[in-house]
Enzyme design. Sequence first.
Site, PDB file in Angstrom:
ATOM      1  N   LYS A   1      45.402  52.523  52.495  1.00 38.30           N
ATOM      2  CA  LYS A   1      45.659  51.406  51.567  1.00 38.30           C
ATOM      3  C   LYS A   1      46.487  51.913  50.390  1.00 38.30           C
ATOM      4  O   LYS A   1      46.272  53.037  49.909  1.00 38.30           O
ATOM      5  CB  LYS A   1      44.320  50.824  51.096  1.00 38.30           C
TER       6      LYS A   1
ATOM      7  N   SER B   1      41.216  42.247  50.228  1.00 43.30           N
ATOM      8  CA  SER B   1      42.548  42.714  49.917  1.00 43.30           C
ATOM      9  C   SER B   1      43.080  43.798  50.859  1.00 43.30           C
ATOM     10  O   SER B   1      44.287  44.041  50.870  1.00 43.30           O
ATOM     11  CB  SER B   1      42.577  43.259  48.492  1.00 43.30           C
TER      12      SER B   1
ATOM     13  N   SER C   1      36.538  43.508  50.120  1.00 43.30           N
ATOM     14  CA  SER C   1      37.906  43.752  50.597  1.00 43.30           C
ATOM     15  C   SER C   1      38.043  44.641  51.820  1.00 43.30           C
ATOM     16  O   SER C   1      39.136  44.754  52.375  1.00 43.30           O
ATOM     17  CB  SER C   1      38.755  44.340  49.481  1.00 43.30           C
TER      18      SER C   1
HETATM   19  N1  GLN Z   1      38.260  38.943  47.393  1.00 40.69           N
HETATM   20  C1  GLN Z   1      37.611  39.620  46.313  1.00 40.69           C
HETATM   21  C2  GLN Z   1      38.401  39.454  45.042  1.00 40.69           C
HETATM   22  O1  GLN Z   1      39.452  38.899  45.089  1.00 40.69           O
HETATM   23  C3  GLN Z   1      37.357  41.045  46.639  1.00 40.69           C
HETATM   24  C4  GLN Z   1      38.422  41.982  46.261  1.00 40.69           C
HETATM   25  C5  GLN Z   1      38.125  43.396  46.593  1.00 40.69           C
HETATM   26  O2  GLN Z   1      37.080  43.706  47.177  1.00 40.69           O
HETATM   27  N2  GLN Z   1      39.001  44.289  46.184  1.00 40.69           N
HETATM   28  O3  GLN Z   1      37.977  39.886  44.009  1.00 40.69           O
END
Ligand code: GLN
Length: 472
Positions: free
Chosen positions: A78, A153, A177
């Site tokens: 990532k 994400s 994410s």
């Molecule tokens: N979808 C969640 C957010 O937008 C989780 C993001 C993440 O885990 N980095 O905060």
Amino acid sequence: MIDTKTLTITELRKKLSAKEVTVREVAEVYLENIKKTDGGIHAYLEVFDDVLEQADLLQKKVDAGEDLPLLGVPMAMKDNILLKGRIASAASKMLEKYTAVYDATAVVKLKEAGALFLGRTNMDEFAMGGSTENSAYGPTKNPCDTTRVPGGSSGGSAASVAGDMALVAIGSDTGGSIRQPASFCGCVGLKPTYGRVSRYGLMAMGSSLDQIGPLTKTVADTEVLYNVLKGQDPMDSTSISEDTYSVSPEVKTVGVPIDLLDMEGLDPVVLENFQETLKKLEGEGYILKDVSFKNLSYALAAYYVIMPAEVSSNMARFDGVKYGLRVEGKDLNETYCLSRAEGFGKEVKRRIMLGTYVLSSGYYDAYYSKALSVKTLIQNDLEKMFADVDVIATPTAPTPAFKLGEKTNDPLQMYLEDIFTVPANIAGIPAISVPSGFASIEGKELPLGIQFFAPHGGEERLFSIGRICTGE
Ligand code: GLN
């Protein structure tokens, strides 16, 4: 020669040590897959130009008979985790040209374990999002249906594995994410116990919530990666030692929160699949128990106060002076403003504003303090449930993968996707998402996932029940 669809770490390592294939040949197969597939998916922001050189160096270790857990394993990283000498942009314009000056601790460990780095994967900007549509470089598409999102994400990482463009991938999870994209793409995804994996070299989003973890095709591969990644690190004062928690690895009872049934936005196909999976577990001899997760419905609200509060503070470092993009203004203040206005996307700005607001002196008590109290309530709920059951099951996400563009104009709808995943981050407990079947929608088979929570340090429990679900 090798079938990337079914290949696992163990199998690859056997083939390499039996000299059935070379690391270079394996790397070539993945590079070829990327060439063929990624034009339509966009899992990668960059494929490294030295993959074959890396492969040849690793082959020397294979030839020398070195026994390393990830020797020659092609993986995707990532874009918010630092690999020395390479760009790490967090899919933001702010860091478009930023080159990492050191390796993240996770990367040091992966390198020592013999990993081969294929490239860096697309993501929501600074990990803020649940669809990978918040990338400054365009969205990633779901390999199972390219009209749909891969989740986020860590959507690029999940899509790289699901599209056979990497054997395994690394993601980060602040509120789901790793797990939600795993569920949308039919992968296994683990968020470890808070502190089990060092955050040093992971770009901070919500520091009390963030963890690095694996995305793979099998639970066994996730376990191999977890064992490489974990460990206390002097560079991360929140990392913990192996013996901080001691939990028995056995799983006999599975808790099912009754509160889940009337959760807003839970798609009936997801609920049906969840109940079928539970039935299967019962058939395998597990005891299902209803548990009460009273404050589950407040977890999301608490998360969307605590996380932006931490975001607003963590994003302060990107000021046009210390790192990344600088847009020159007439004075320092204007330089700050122009750099941040230009460098950050809409969602990042939204969260900085929300976070600044909930931390401001007039609203701190009303929002931030309240959210911290809710955090304690959730921790208490979970502790009570774990006194009765070994793991807790929920669907990973309330819906299957949704269409590109479907939720981009409605942030609250997008935030609802995180309803089942955020409690694990708020409480710091480990959680896994494993594939639980498919939903047939518009002629496509869309993967679904089931999620399990375990108490702090209970990763072994997650692997053992996860294996039953995937039939490993
Ligand atoms: N979808 C969640 C957010 O937008 C989780 C993001 C993440 O885990 N980095 O905060």
